[in-house]
Design an enzyme around this catalytic site. Structure first.
Site, mmCIF file in Angstrom:
data_model
loop_
_atom_site.group_PDB
_atom_site.id
_atom_site.type_symbol
_atom_site.label_atom_id
_atom_site.label_comp_id
_atom_site.label_asym_id
_atom_site.label_seq_id
_atom_site.Cartn_x
_atom_site.Cartn_y
_atom_site.Cartn_z
ATOM 1 N N ASP A 167 -40.010 13.825 32.493
ATOM 2 C CA ASP A 167 -41.391 13.283 32.876
ATOM 3 C C ASP A 167 -41.392 11.791 32.720
ATOM 4 O O ASP A 167 -42.695 12.269 31.880
ATOM 5 C CB ASP A 167 -42.082 14.283 33.363
ATOM 6 C CG ASP A 167 -43.282 14.022 33.728
ATOM 7 O OD1 ASP A 167 -43.534 13.301 34.901
ATOM 8 O OD2 ASP A 167 -44.305 14.456 33.520
ATOM 9 N N ASN A 419 -35.034 20.733 24.580
ATOM 10 C CA ASN A 419 -36.467 20.720 25.419
ATOM 11 C C ASN A 419 -35.491 21.676 27.179
ATOM 12 O O ASN A 419 -35.523 20.295 27.902
ATOM 13 C CB ASN A 419 -36.987 19.139 25.587
ATOM 14 C CG ASN A 419 -38.899 19.655 26.293
ATOM 15 O OD1 ASN A 419 -39.380 20.065 26.488
ATOM 16 N ND2 ASN A 419 -38.992 19.159 27.569
ATOM 17 N N GLU A 420 -36.389 22.698 27.378
ATOM 18 C CA GLU A 420 -36.166 23.199 28.422
ATOM 19 C C GLU A 420 -35.361 22.947 29.043
ATOM 20 O O GLU A 420 -35.236 21.758 30.362
ATOM 21 C CB GLU A 420 -37.639 22.416 29.181
ATOM 22 C CG GLU A 420 -39.217 22.736 28.558
ATOM 23 C CD GLU A 420 -39.750 22.584 29.958
ATOM 24 O OE1 GLU A 420 -39.713 22.109 30.970
ATOM 25 O OE2 GLU A 420 -41.362 22.432 29.330
ATOM 26 N N ASN A 474 -43.317 26.248 26.774
ATOM 27 C CA ASN A 474 -44.078 25.135 27.356
ATOM 28 C C ASN A 474 -44.466 26.306 29.008
ATOM 29 O O ASN A 474 -43.486 26.599 29.464
ATOM 30 C CB ASN A 474 -43.046 24.870 28.088
ATOM 31 C CG ASN A 474 -42.494 23.538 26.491
ATOM 32 O OD1 ASN A 474 -42.955 23.755 25.826
ATOM 33 N ND2 ASN A 474 -42.324 22.439 26.924
ATOM 34 N N TYR A 476 -47.149 26.447 32.500
ATOM 35 C CA TYR A 476 -48.163 26.136 33.803
ATOM 36 C C TYR A 476 -48.733 26.703 34.201
ATOM 37 O O TYR A 476 -49.078 26.133 34.999
ATOM 38 C CB TYR A 476 -48.076 24.631 33.838
ATOM 39 C CG TYR A 476 -47.132 23.592 32.311
ATOM 40 C CD1 TYR A 476 -48.024 22.965 32.635
ATOM 41 C CD2 TYR A 476 -45.740 23.230 32.372
ATOM 42 C CE1 TYR A 476 -48.100 21.556 31.437
ATOM 43 C CE2 TYR A 476 -45.357 22.793 31.208
ATOM 44 C CZ TYR A 476 -46.164 21.394 30.617
ATOM 45 O OH TYR A 476 -46.465 20.703 30.000
ATOM 46 N N TYR A 480 -48.999 24.398 37.745
ATOM 47 C CA TYR A 480 -47.484 24.384 38.392
ATOM 48 C C TYR A 480 -47.183 25.557 39.196
ATOM 49 O O TYR A 480 -47.375 25.900 40.347
ATOM 50 C CB TYR A 480 -46.561 23.944 38.126
ATOM 51 C CG TYR A 480 -46.212 22.283 36.869
ATOM 52 C CD1 TYR A 480 -46.141 21.529 37.696
ATOM 53 C CD2 TYR A 480 -45.946 22.026 35.648
ATOM 54 C CE1 TYR A 480 -46.512 19.943 37.967
ATOM 55 C CE2 TYR A 480 -45.969 21.213 36.152
ATOM 56 C CZ TYR A 480 -46.076 19.864 36.364
ATOM 57 O OH TYR A 480 -46.023 18.256 35.532
ATOM 58 N N GLU A 514 -46.628 23.601 25.105
ATOM 59 C CA GLU A 514 -46.325 23.044 26.071
ATOM 60 C C GLU A 514 -47.807 24.111 26.725
ATOM 61 O O GLU A 514 -47.436 25.131 26.794
ATOM 62 C CB GLU A 514 -45.346 22.093 26.890
ATOM 63 C CG GLU A 514 -44.981 21.140 26.398
ATOM 64 C CD GLU A 514 -43.915 20.764 27.523
ATOM 65 O OE1 GLU A 514 -44.227 20.035 28.697
ATOM 66 O OE2 GLU A 514 -43.055 20.210 26.728
ATOM 67 N N TRP A 559 -49.802 20.573 26.074
ATOM 68 C CA TRP A 559 -49.814 18.756 26.823
ATOM 69 C C TRP A 559 -50.521 18.458 27.321
ATOM 70 O O TRP A 559 -50.713 18.445 28.224
ATOM 71 C CB TRP A 559 -48.380 19.680 28.099
ATOM 72 C CG TRP A 559 -47.652 18.318 28.371
ATOM 73 C CD1 TRP A 559 -47.814 17.900 29.132
ATOM 74 C CD2 TRP A 559 -45.740 17.211 27.234
ATOM 75 N NE1 TRP A 559 -46.237 16.298 29.327
ATOM 76 C CE2 TRP A 559 -45.837 16.599 27.897
ATOM 77 C CE3 TRP A 559 -45.939 17.457 26.289
ATOM 78 C CZ2 TRP A 559 -44.998 15.892 27.561
ATOM 79 C CZ3 TRP A 559 -44.946 16.997 25.376
ATOM 80 C CH2 TRP A 559 -44.243 16.488 26.379
ATOM 81 N N LYS A 578 -51.428 14.383 31.679
ATOM 82 C CA LYS A 578 -52.695 15.884 31.218
ATOM 83 C C LYS A 578 -52.842 15.430 29.575
ATOM 84 O O LYS A 578 -53.414 16.420 29.061
ATOM 85 C CB LYS A 578 -51.584 16.835 31.334
ATOM 86 C CG LYS A 578 -50.353 17.139 33.081
ATOM 87 C CD LYS A 578 -49.636 18.230 32.567
ATOM 88 C CE LYS A 578 -49.388 19.043 34.124
ATOM 89 N NZ LYS A 578 -47.893 18.602 34.700
HETATM 90 C C1 CKU Z 1 -44.588 17.892 31.550
HETATM 91 C C2 CKU Z 1 -40.119 20.599 32.807
HETATM 92 C C3 CKU Z 1 -40.965 20.357 32.812
HETATM 93 C C4 CKU Z 1 -41.870 20.444 31.776
HETATM 94 N N1 CKU Z 1 -42.993 20.054 31.274
HETATM 95 C C5 CKU Z 1 -41.611 18.794 30.375
HETATM 96 C C6 CKU Z 1 -43.135 17.613 30.036
HETATM 97 O O1 CKU Z 1 -42.103 15.558 29.736
HETATM 98 C C7 CKU Z 1 -43.203 17.385 30.994
HETATM 99 O O2 CKU Z 1 -43.989 16.108 31.070
HETATM 100 C C8 CKU Z 1 -43.444 18.965 32.239
HETATM 101 C C9 CKU Z 1 -45.498 17.597 32.506
HETATM 102 O O3 CKU Z 1 -46.556 17.450 32.440
HETATM 103 O O4 CKU Z 1 -45.168 18.165 33.969
#
Ligand code: CKU
Length: 614
Positions: A167, A419-420, A474, A476, A480, A514, A559, A578
């Site tokens: 992203d 990362n993730e 991380n 949300y 999300y 995050e 984040w 964000k």
């Molecule tokens: C963030 C897989 C999503 C995790 N996280 C990673 C980051 O790079 C994104 O910008 C979410 C988002 O704002 O969706």
């Protein structure tokens, strides 16, 4: 290659010529560069291109912004004749994502990986005391064998575009400084410094120096006032520094370690590094700096700014530090790739702790992975796909280059190795184990290692948590997952998960690396709705209430520090919003909330206050 990792410095024996500035630049749409002998003849129909910069946001047409393939850079460089007796290297701090370097038509070097430095050794192709043609081919294609991961899609008219599994915009080009470095024939190739312990105010330090010759090596350590506090001969050994000024959180102290190769009275080569004496370790639920438990306050960030893209800009970097200091931060994560070395040098000086991340992002086959990240796992992940062993090799090399480059930084307190990743299947375990083992083996300081855990691999699903020395989450929930009017459900979902973690990993510190929600600066709503500044504030309050319930949560890095550019998409309004700050570095309402919280929250959990002791 150790020498490539040494930050270029001018000393009594070393010289630098900065090669930043205006270069020739051409897109190789027809892939004719080699055929037309651009390496020897120079580029055809070139335009001006500043270095360092990402090329994407300079042009006014979409084809250029979205360009996927080879771009070429060229310029003439004058190589002084008096350098003939030593080594001449062209040092690229980064070329994203891969590069081939030519001098006067001769290929000097190839490098894979867009965020770590490399040198092109020039001696064999140089015209001494004369002008030379330096040409660099840079390629920005994403694949399952590139870090970060992605793929290339061919459109109906044959145009190829990159499709990132991550992203952030796939900015590329010569995005960091380029320098010509002169070093003597016999030279220092590497130096390593480890603070092994601090007992009763004395720091016990081990050093190691690699040279390519056999002359004697000496080390001198000077304090910030220039007083020599230790001296030693030999390529490795232990030194003791009494009454050591330790490097502490937001109270940095840097010694200068100078290494010399000597031949009698003559200095053959000299190099130095600024070293903070400190230890990092984990004890149960605590993350310790010099034996004191810390609470991390800071952000996940990006190297991103208008027009420059990911091009290193010292002005933006400085502003970001001022913003973080204003907020009471003491740390950040280099999401999602190794940052410019100058950023780490500043973190060393400012006393910030850095979670240093390799560009291992996109381990989920999805071009909307920020959305898919929350969905239930599939039976096969990327780690189960054929060809994954090639990704592993690229990943290992990236870890090697990251650790070689950053091993001596006091600020670097941990390695983020993925990362993730989708660690929901057993297939991920052998891969992840190799990466974790390698990091442990390579790091002379044996720093804690971790990865950021993704929502789809919530407590109990993730197969690799036992590898991590501490956990990074991380999450949300409230964005999300269960967003807007469902925010109270989100609170419960996260609290339930935290209770599960409490049992599953009862002996590790946890950081939230995050959490956040997209917010358009200037949108105000009563009552709040998603995307308004009020909703962002409510969401953060809810998150912080949860963190404060669990004393083993010892760090929070929302984040993101600032809004940043991404690929175009239905869920992105000119990028990811964000940020606590806009992309031009002005605050949203939430910045004041965070400032209030963090300026009133101690850096050290046990009340230790090194700033008060100064
Ligand atoms: C963030 C897989 C999503 C995790 N996280 C990673 C980051 O790079 C994104 O910008 C979410 C988002 O704002 O969706």
């Amino acid at each position: 290659m150790p020498f490539d990792s040494l930050y270029p410095r001018t000393t009594v024996t070393r010289r630098i010529q900065v090669l930043d500035g205006t270069w020739d630049f051409a897109f190789d749409r027809e892939k004719v560069g080699e055929e037309l002998d651009w390496p020897a003849k120079g580029l055809v129909d070139a335009v001006d291109m500043p270095v360092p910069a990402s090329f994407a946001d300079i042009f006014t047409d979409k084809e250029s912004r979205e360009f996927c393939g080879d771009v070429w850079y060229a310029r003439r460089i004058f190589v002084p004749g008096e350098w003939r007796d030593g080594n001449v290297d062209i040092r690229f701090d980064a070329a994203t994502h891969r590069a081939t370097v030519y001098l006067n038509g001769t290929e000097l070097a190839e490098h894979e990986g867009g965020f770590t430095p490399f040198c092109a050794h020039a001696n064999d192709a140089v015209h001494w005391n004369d002008w030379n043609l330096l040409v660099v081919k840079v390629n920005n294609e994403l694949s399952h064998e590139s870090l970060p991961l992605g793929r290339v899609k061919e459109l109906r008219d044959g145009t190829r575009i990159n499709q990132p599994y991550f992203d952030f915009f796939n900015y590329s080009g010569l995005q960091r400084n380029v320098r010509m470095v002169y070093t003597p024939a016999e030279r220092i190739e590497d130096m390593t410094v480890v603070t092994e312990s601090v007992i009763d105010g004395t720091a016990y330090v081990h050093y190691e120096v690699t040279t390519n010759g056999s002359h004697e090596v000496e080390l001198t350590v000077a304090d910030e006032d220039g007083n020599v506090v230790a001296q030693k001969r030999g390529t490795s050994g232990g030194i003791e520094i009494e009454d050591a000024h330790l490097w502490n959180l937001r109270a940095a102290y840097l010694y200068t370690f100078t290494v010399r190769i000597v031949d009698g009275d003559k200095v053959v080569d000299e190099y130095y590094e600024q070293i903070g004496l400190r230890t990092v370790s984990i004890d149960g639920r605590d993350f310790l700096l010099n034996g004191h438990p810390v609470y991390l306050k800071g952000f996940g960030r990006h190297e991103d700014s208008p027009i420059h893209g990911r091009g290193f800009d010292p002005v933006v970097a400085r502003r970001d530090f001022e913003l973080m200091k204003w907020m009471g931060c003491n740390s950040f994560r280099t999401s999602h790739y190794p940052y410019a070395e100058e950023e780490l040098q500043e973190a060393d000086r400012e006393g910030f702790l850095v979670i240093d991340e390799v560009a291992a992002v996109g381990f989920l086959v999805s071009t909307q992975n920020f959305d898919d990240a929350t969905k239930t796992s599939v039976s096969k992940t990327l780690f189960d796909l054929p060809g994954i062993e090639k990704t592993l090799e690229v990943h290992k090399q990236a870890v090697r280059e990251l650790i070689e480059r950053d091993k001596n930084h006091a600020c670097v307190c941990a390695w983020s190795l993925f990362n993730e990743p989708d660690f929901s299947t057993e297939g991920s375990l052998p891969y992840a184990t190799e990466i974790f083992d390698l990091a442990r083996k390579l790091d002379p300081q044996k720093r804690p290692r971790s990865y950021t855990n993704v929502t789809r691999c919530r407590a109990g699903i993730d197969k690799c948590t036992h590898l991590a020395d501490f956990m990074m989450l991380n999450r949300y929930d409230g964005w999300y997952v269960s967003p807007g009017p469902e925010i109270e459900d989100a609170r419960e979902i996260l609290i339930e998960e935290m209770h599960k973690w409490e049992k599953l990993e009862p002996n590790k510190p946890f950081f939230f690396t995050e959490y956040g929600c997209d917010t358009m600066a200037g949108v105000h709503k009563l009552p709040s709705v998603m995307w308004s500044e009020e909703y962002q504030v409510e969401y953060f309050k809810m998150q912080h209430e949860i963190f404060d319930m669990f004393e083993w949560v010892v760090g929070e890095q929302p984040w993101n520090l600032c809004d940043f550019q991404t690929v175009e998409g239905k869920m992105r309004v000119d990028g990811n919003k964000k940020g606590a700050f806009t992309r031009d570095r002005q605050p949203k309402a939430v910045a004041f909330l965070l400032r209030e919280r963090w300026c009133n929250k101690a850096d050290y959990v046990d009340g230790f206050d090194p700033r008060a002791m100064r």
